[in-house]
Design a protein around this motif. Structure first.
Motif, PDB file in Angstrom:
ATOM      1  N   PHE A 205      18.370 -10.839  -5.734  1.00  0.00           N
ATOM      2  CA  PHE A 205      17.421 -11.947  -5.904  1.00  0.00           C
ATOM      3  C   PHE A 205      18.159 -13.267  -5.881  1.00  0.00           C
ATOM      4  CE2 PHE A 205      15.015 -14.881  -8.744  1.00  0.00           C
ATOM      5  CZ  PHE A 205      13.881 -15.009  -7.952  1.00  0.00           C
ATOM      6  N   ASP A 206      17.826 -14.103  -4.904  1.00  0.00           N
ATOM      7  CA  ASP A 206      18.376 -15.451  -4.795  1.00  0.00           C
ATOM      8  C   ASP A 206      17.203 -16.417  -4.757  1.00  0.00           C
ATOM      9  OD1 ASP A 206      19.532 -17.862  -4.232  1.00  0.00           O
ATOM     10  OD2 ASP A 206      20.474 -17.237  -2.346  1.00  0.00           O
TER      11      ASP A 206
ATOM     12  N   VAL B 209      10.256  -9.842  -2.011  1.00  0.00           N
ATOM     13  CA  VAL B 209       9.510  -8.604  -2.200  1.00  0.00           C
ATOM     14  C   VAL B 209      10.081  -7.930  -3.447  1.00  0.00           C
ATOM     15  CG1 VAL B 209       8.760  -6.428  -1.170  1.00  0.00           C
ATOM     16  CG2 VAL B 209       9.214  -8.412   0.300  1.00  0.00           C
ATOM     17  N   MET B 210       9.255  -7.771  -4.463  1.00  0.00           N
ATOM     18  CA  MET B 210       9.751  -7.226  -5.722  1.00  0.00           C
ATOM     19  C   MET B 210       8.627  -6.515  -6.462  1.00  0.00           C
ATOM     20  SD  MET B 210      10.092 -10.669  -8.104  1.00  0.00           S
ATOM     21  CE  MET B 210      11.274 -11.413  -7.001  1.00  0.00           C
ATOM     22  N   THR B 211       8.993  -5.812  -7.528  1.00  0.00           N
ATOM     23  CA  THR B 211       7.974  -5.161  -8.340  1.00  0.00           C
ATOM     24  C   THR B 211       7.256  -6.193  -9.200  1.00  0.00           C
ATOM     25  OG1 THR B 211       9.487  -4.741 -10.178  1.00  0.00           O
ATOM     26  CG2 THR B 211       9.333  -3.033  -8.468  1.00  0.00           C
TER      27      THR B 211
ATOM     28  N   ARG C  58      13.930  -6.997  -3.489  1.00  0.00           N
ATOM     29  CA  ARG C  58      14.685  -7.004  -4.735  1.00  0.00           C
ATOM     30  C   ARG C  58      14.575  -5.641  -5.420  1.00  0.00           C
ATOM     31  NH1 ARG C  58      14.786  -5.865 -10.329  1.00  0.00           N
ATOM     32  NH2 ARG C  58      16.548  -7.035 -11.144  1.00  0.00           N
ATOM     33  N   LYS C  59      15.676  -4.881  -5.366  1.00  0.00           N
ATOM     34  CA  LYS C  59      15.723  -3.601  -6.066  1.00  0.00           C
ATOM     35  C   LYS C  59      16.880  -3.524  -7.047  1.00  0.00           C
ATOM     36  CE  LYS C  59      13.320  -0.590  -2.776  1.00  0.00           C
ATOM     37  NZ  LYS C  59      13.414   0.634  -1.944  1.00  0.00           N
TER      38      LYS C  59
ATOM     39  N   LEU D  55       5.572   0.976  -2.311  1.00  0.00           N
ATOM     40  CA  LEU D  55       4.779  -0.108  -1.756  1.00  0.00           C
ATOM     41  C   LEU D  55       5.664  -1.268  -1.308  1.00  0.00           C
ATOM     42  CD1 LEU D  55       1.780  -0.136  -4.269  1.00  0.00           C
ATOM     43  CD2 LEU D  55       1.707   0.519  -1.860  1.00  0.00           C
ATOM     44  N   MET D  56       6.741  -1.505  -2.023  1.00  0.00           N
ATOM     45  CA  MET D  56       7.693  -2.537  -1.590  1.00  0.00           C
ATOM     46  C   MET D  56       8.251  -2.196  -0.217  1.00  0.00           C
ATOM     47  SD  MET D  56       9.743  -3.099  -5.203  1.00  0.00           S
ATOM     48  CE  MET D  56      11.139  -3.868  -4.410  1.00  0.00           C
TER      49      MET D  56
END
Length: 604
Positions: A534-535, A543-545, A528-529, A510-511
């Motif tokens: 991540f900043d 976009v992250m879980t 973000r994986k 979905l991301m």
């Protein structure tokens, strides 16, 4: 009863007997709309008045307290006084001049805020509310004051004497003495937003983390932002009143636990006399650790306050003390478990020293397994014994940590009688909180517990209103992702920065779908994986879980693919654990401070 910060029990040890008596009288005799601060550093110059009194209609009053007896005072003038407290004469400034000097520093700091000054008329450039200062002699009566001629050095109306602050005195008498200190020509009042602006200007430590870098107090030309956010008064009092020893704060999502943790870390770092031992902040979630580190770095405290996510800290410990690392060919889960176990064994064998940190502060403690907490408690220097654990079991979304019933005492957390519960949610609008909690009814069913257990708390809204959450019900994941991108673009056109937005997804697939939709509209975004993806300061849509979003907040949030199976609504995952979906949805939805979008993404 007036609100005193810090609470009396937290500051009584550093008060003189006279200061304690005055604090008790002010707290008892003043109404509950009075705010009091004792010995709190104020403004850019960090002056330390004994007491600050603030009232919406009365204004700002600064009090200097003296425990001198009459025989201590040998000679007085409008300038310096000669006193001999220990039989040895010494010259000190006139107490009223001390109070006046500190007050003028405070007033100058407040005058920098355009919303606190008058912009027209003969008082143009002056504060919109009254201010003054005075002295309290806690061991000199009014008769002694006058018979000794002290009124020749200090105007009588600016003084409170010991017999005017008796326990059985009428409240109106003390209040009258206080407000006689004000020049009669001063008029005006403070609105509630202005009171928050006064607190924002005078006490930088109560600013929300996102506003720490907005204004440089040392820059005299800096413009104060129009919109300011500070801790709620309850949060400020709690933050200032946390004493020594082990402390546990149970707080609902959005109750300000992380703000309180940041304040506590800053206070401990600045007050520390042992510069060789840092303060340690631990959390399980890596993006939260990045965000906390950015906040600490902005305060120039990174050398005194170390921020780590738990497994990174474990690896650092193994490397620093030459202990074995897990084999590289292990799967991620077993590898992390082995890393923690190696640290535990290293501490047990005394190959890794305990007591390494001046204090340990744990954010999102519900993510920590009991054996992790037991390890962490051993890292606190026993001479300080300073441990703070923040907890909300409703946000426990990691399987390994849940389902393990334990008491804090069993893992070494000695917080009986030092546990605080925060039920008010300040982060979310009333509409967002109603949606989040309404879809997680079973999860948030309040449970009572003893002082050493883990309660489940139902959040209470602070009452802030906003738009209703948008439910996106379109026939495919792609269509829903495109609609999210459209709404994000619309929010940007209405004034939200790209960095104010986040898309929180149930899965990596979905991301990827949402990232493609953002890309088709050429909206700046970052997926973000990995650890370095991540900043928090970048002006991009995050976009992250849902798991990775814990502990963070954004004004505009889209939750994709996590909707609990309640009230006849089908869950959008093959996982039959409805409670798990409730937790994930609740965590994701409560990340939003202003706007929330919900995409079920169940149909293809």
């Amino acid at each position: 009863m007036a609100i005193l910060m810090p609470a009396l029990g937290a500051c009584v040890a550093r008060m003189t007997s006279g200061e304690r008596r005055l604090a008790e009288r002010l707290q008892q005799k003043l109404d509950d709309d009075y705010l009091l601060w004792f010995d709190v550093p104020i403004g850019p110059k960090q002056c330390h008045p004994d007491f600050v009194v603030l009232h919406p209609r009365r204004g700002l009053l600064i009090l200097e307290t003296k425990d001198w007896r009459l025989e201590t005072i040998q000679n007085v003038s409008r300038g310096d006084w000669m006193i001999a407290p220990d039989g040895v004469p010494k010259s000190v400034p006139n107490p009223i001049e001390q109070a006046r000097h500190q007050t003028l520093q405070v007033v100058d700091a407040l005058k920098r805020d355009s919303q606190l000054i008058q912009h027209e008329g003969k008082f143009q450039g002056m504060l919109t509310f009254p201010w003054s200062y005075g002295v309290v002699f806690t061991r000199i009566t009014r008769r002694q004051f006058e018979s000794a001629g002290l009124q020749n050095a200090i105007d009588s109306q600016r003084v409170i004497c010991s017999d005017e602050m008796l326990e059985d005195a009428e409240p109106e008498a003390l209040q009258s003495r206080l407000w006689d200190m004000f020049p009669h020509l001063m008029r005006g009042s403070l609105s509630l937003p202005q009171i928050d602006r006064v607190r924002w200007n005078l006490f930088p430590e109560v600013r929300v983390p996102e506003q720490v870098a907005l204004f440089d107090d040392a820059d005299e030309q800096a413009v104060i932002p129009d919109f300011l956010r500070v801790m709620d008064l309850q949060q400020e009092q709690l933050a200032r009143s946390l004493g020594e020893g082990h402390r546990v704060i149970h707080g609902v999502a959005g109750s300000g636990k992380t703000m309180i943790l940041g304040y506590r870390a800053e206070y401990l770092a600045k007050a520390a006399t042992d510069v060789h031992k840092p303060v340690l902040i631990l959390c399980y979630n890596e993006p939260l650790a990045v965000k906390l580190h950015a906040t600490i770095h902005a305060k120039a405290l990174a050398d005194r306050v170390h921020v780590r996510h738990f497994h990174k800290w474990c690896r650092d410990q193994l490397v620093a003390f030459g202990q074995p690392l897990p084999p590289n060919d292990l799967a991620v889960g077993p590898k992390m478990d082995q890393m923690v176990q190696n640290v535990i064994e290293g501490v047990e064998r005394r190959m890794i020293p305990s007591g390494q940190y001046l204090a340990v502060l744990v954010d999102e403690g519900h993510d920590f397994a009991p054996e992790w907490l037991k390890l962490i408690t051993q890292m606190v220097d026993p001479t300080t014994n300073s441990l703070l654990l923040l907890y909300d079991d409703a946000q426990s979304i990691y399987d390994k940590r849940r389902g393990k019933s334990f008491s804090f005492k069993s893992v070494g957390v000695q917080a009986q009688g030092r546990t605080t519960i925060l039920k008010i949610n300040y982060r979310n609008t009333r509409q967002i909180l109603q949606t989040a909690s309404g879809m997680a009814t079973e999860l948030l069913r309040a449970q009572e517990n003893d002082d050493d257990g883990v309660p489940l708390l139902h959040p209470v809204s602070c009452g802030r209103d906003g738009p209703e959450p948008i439910v996106i019900d379109l026939p495919s994941t792609r269509a829903q992702a495109d609609r999210i991108a459209e709404l994000m673009a619309s929010a940007h056109s209405e004034g939200h920065a790209w960095g104010d937005m986040a898309v929180l997804c149930r899965s990596w697939a979905l991301m990827d779908e949402c990232a493609r939709a953002l890309g088709r509209r050429q909206l700046p975004h970052k997926v973000r994986k990995g650890t370095h993806d991540f900043d928090p300061g970048a002006d991009t849509i995050k976009v992250m879980t849902l798991h990775a979003s814990k502990g963070l907040e954004f004004p505009v949030v889209a939750v994709v693919g996590a909707r609990p199976a309640v009230a006849g609504v089908e869950t959008d995952t093959k996982d039959d654990d409805a409670l798990e979906e409730m937790r994930l949805f609740y965590v994701g939805a409560t990340r939003a401070t202003s706007r929330l979008m919900i995409a079920n993404a169940a149909r293809q």
